[in-house]
Design a protein around this motif. Structure first.
Motif, PDB file in Angstrom:
ATOM      1  N   ARG A 136     -32.017 120.406 -24.768  1.00 63.46           N
ATOM      2  CA  ARG A 136     -33.200 121.274 -24.831  1.00 63.46           C
ATOM      3  C   ARG A 136     -34.358 120.701 -24.021  1.00 63.46           C
ATOM      4  O   ARG A 136     -35.176 121.442 -23.489  1.00 63.46           O
ATOM      5  CB  ARG A 136     -33.625 121.500 -26.276  1.00 63.46           C
ATOM      6  CG  ARG A 136     -32.688 122.439 -27.043  1.00 63.46           C
ATOM      7  CD  ARG A 136     -33.227 122.810 -28.414  1.00 63.46           C
ATOM      8  NE  ARG A 136     -33.138 121.716 -29.364  1.00 63.46           N
ATOM      9  CZ  ARG A 136     -32.036 121.388 -30.041  1.00 63.46           C
ATOM     10  NH1 ARG A 136     -30.926 122.091 -29.875  1.00 63.46           N
ATOM     11  NH2 ARG A 136     -32.039 120.380 -30.888  1.00 63.46           N
ATOM     12  N   ALA A 137     -34.400 119.373 -23.907  1.00 62.45           N
ATOM     13  CA  ALA A 137     -35.452 118.719 -23.128  1.00 62.45           C
ATOM     14  C   ALA A 137     -35.115 118.676 -21.627  1.00 62.45           C
ATOM     15  O   ALA A 137     -35.908 118.171 -20.829  1.00 62.45           O
ATOM     16  CB  ALA A 137     -35.686 117.304 -23.649  1.00 62.45           C
ATOM     17  N   GLY A 138     -33.942 119.190 -21.254  1.00 68.03           N
ATOM     18  CA  GLY A 138     -33.541 119.208 -19.852  1.00 68.03           C
ATOM     19  C   GLY A 138     -33.049 117.880 -19.316  1.00 68.03           C
ATOM     20  O   GLY A 138     -32.961 117.684 -18.110  1.00 68.03           O
ATOM     21  N   GLN A 139     -32.685 116.962 -20.202  1.00 67.78           N
ATOM     22  CA  GLN A 139     -32.246 115.632 -19.781  1.00 67.78           C
ATOM     23  C   GLN A 139     -30.728 115.498 -19.681  1.00 67.78           C
ATOM     24  O   GLN A 139     -30.241 114.538 -19.087  1.00 67.78           O
ATOM     25  CB  GLN A 139     -32.776 114.581 -20.762  1.00 67.78           C
ATOM     26  CG  GLN A 139     -34.276 114.518 -20.826  1.00 67.78           C
ATOM     27  CD  GLN A 139     -34.755 113.628 -21.950  1.00 67.78           C
ATOM     28  OE1 GLN A 139     -33.971 113.135 -22.765  1.00 67.78           O
ATOM     29  NE2 GLN A 139     -36.051 113.420 -22.007  1.00 67.78           N
ATOM     30  N   LEU A 144     -21.962 121.747 -21.014  1.00 64.82           N
ATOM     31  CA  LEU A 144     -21.041 121.108 -21.948  1.00 64.82           C
ATOM     32  C   LEU A 144     -21.646 121.186 -23.341  1.00 64.82           C
ATOM     33  O   LEU A 144     -22.858 121.027 -23.507  1.00 64.82           O
ATOM     34  CB  LEU A 144     -20.835 119.630 -21.587  1.00 64.82           C
ATOM     35  CG  LEU A 144     -20.200 119.326 -20.244  1.00 64.82           C
ATOM     36  CD1 LEU A 144     -20.232 117.818 -19.980  1.00 64.82           C
ATOM     37  CD2 LEU A 144     -18.779 119.836 -20.196  1.00 64.82           C
ATOM     38  N   ALA A 145     -20.811 121.382 -24.342  1.00 57.14           N
ATOM     39  CA  ALA A 145     -21.301 121.393 -25.718  1.00 57.14           C
ATOM     40  C   ALA A 145     -21.786 119.995 -26.084  1.00 57.14           C
ATOM     41  O   ALA A 145     -21.186 118.990 -25.688  1.00 57.14           O
ATOM     42  CB  ALA A 145     -20.194 121.830 -26.674  1.00 57.14           C
ATOM     43  N   ALA A 146     -22.861 119.936 -26.841  1.00 56.09           N
ATOM     44  CA  ALA A 146     -23.390 118.645 -27.292  1.00 56.09           C
ATOM     45  C   ALA A 146     -22.332 117.880 -28.079  1.00 56.09           C
ATOM     46  O   ALA A 146     -22.254 116.646 -27.994  1.00 56.09           O
ATOM     47  CB  ALA A 146     -24.637 118.862 -28.136  1.00 56.09           C
ATOM     48  N   GLU A 147     -21.506 118.598 -28.820  1.00 58.66           N
ATOM     49  CA  GLU A 147     -20.426 117.953 -29.586  1.00 58.66           C
ATOM     50  C   GLU A 147     -19.422 117.280 -28.659  1.00 58.66           C
ATOM     51  O   GLU A 147     -18.897 116.206 -28.963  1.00 58.66           O
ATOM     52  CB  GLU A 147     -19.713 118.965 -30.492  1.00 58.66           C
ATOM     53  CG  GLU A 147     -20.560 119.503 -31.623  1.00 58.66           C
ATOM     54  CD  GLU A 147     -21.544 120.592 -31.190  1.00 58.66           C
ATOM     55  OE1 GLU A 147     -21.446 121.113 -30.040  1.00 58.66           O
ATOM     56  OE2 GLU A 147     -22.431 120.914 -31.999  1.00 58.66           O
TER      57      GLU A 147
END
Length: 196
Positions: A136-139, A144-147
């Motif tokens: 969400r912060a664009g980093q 890809l899924a966060a999981e």
């Protein structure tokens, strides 16, 4: 909170025996003998063998990177991921044999299944939430899924630990371990930061 030295010895002895023999094959007498305490001391401090198991697992879970993830939100991405990876590897090198042995008993020993279930899943969920925040912060790339990124994190750190605790590879000095962890983080972030 001050922890009584006998309690620490009991937990250390239990962790060692659970890693070597498994939970089911370890008796409270064996734990007390290795800890050099009376079995009554074990019962007073922990109630029973299941209470000892709960305390051992809580001690391991307290050091999991998922517990640290919320506190790392203000750090730059690489620094935060490196801190989580160092925690995971240090925890794994110290307690990896224990957790591996207990994992094999999850399907057959209800006491182990009940305590073990929340730890690894909660750890994965917390690290995935960390990466979702960074997305969400664009980093971190969002295709890809966060999981999936969290699973890659654990895939890299766990393979390092397994090779050293199960397969007998040399861990090296603390500095060498930290250098290896930095390289693992580099591999992970090269892929995670790629396309945004």
């Amino acid at each position: 909170m001050t922890v009584h030295p006998a309690s620490v010895r009991i937990l250390d002895a239990a962790a060692r025996l659970f890693a070597e023999r498994g939970y089911q094959a370890t008796t409270t007498r064996q734990i007390a003998d290795l800890a050099e305490v009376n079995e009554v001391t074990l019962f007073r401090g922990f109630g029973n063998k299941q209470g000892v198991l709960a305390a051992v697992v809580e001690r391991v879970v307290a050091e999991m990177p998922g517990r640290a993830a919320p506190d790392l939100s203000g750090l730059p991405l690489r620094e935060a991921v490196t801190e989580m990876a160092n925690r995971e590897v240090a925890n794994g090198l110290r307690d990896g044999g224990l957790m591996t042995r207990l994992a094999f008993e999850v399907g057959t020993v209800p006491e182990v299944a009940g305590l073990f279930a929340g730890g690894p899943q909660a750890n994965l969920a917390a690290v995935a939430a960390f990466f979702a925040d960074r997305q969400r912060a664009g980093q971190v790339r969002t295709d890809l899924a966060a999981e999936t990124i969290a699973e890659a994190f654990f895939g890299l750190t766990s393979s390092f630990v397994i090779m050293r605790t199960v397969l007998g590879f040399e861990a090296g000095s603390d500095q060498e371990v930290r250098q290896a962890v930095a390289a693992l983080v580099e591999v992970l972030l090269t892929g995670a930061e790629g396309q945004r």
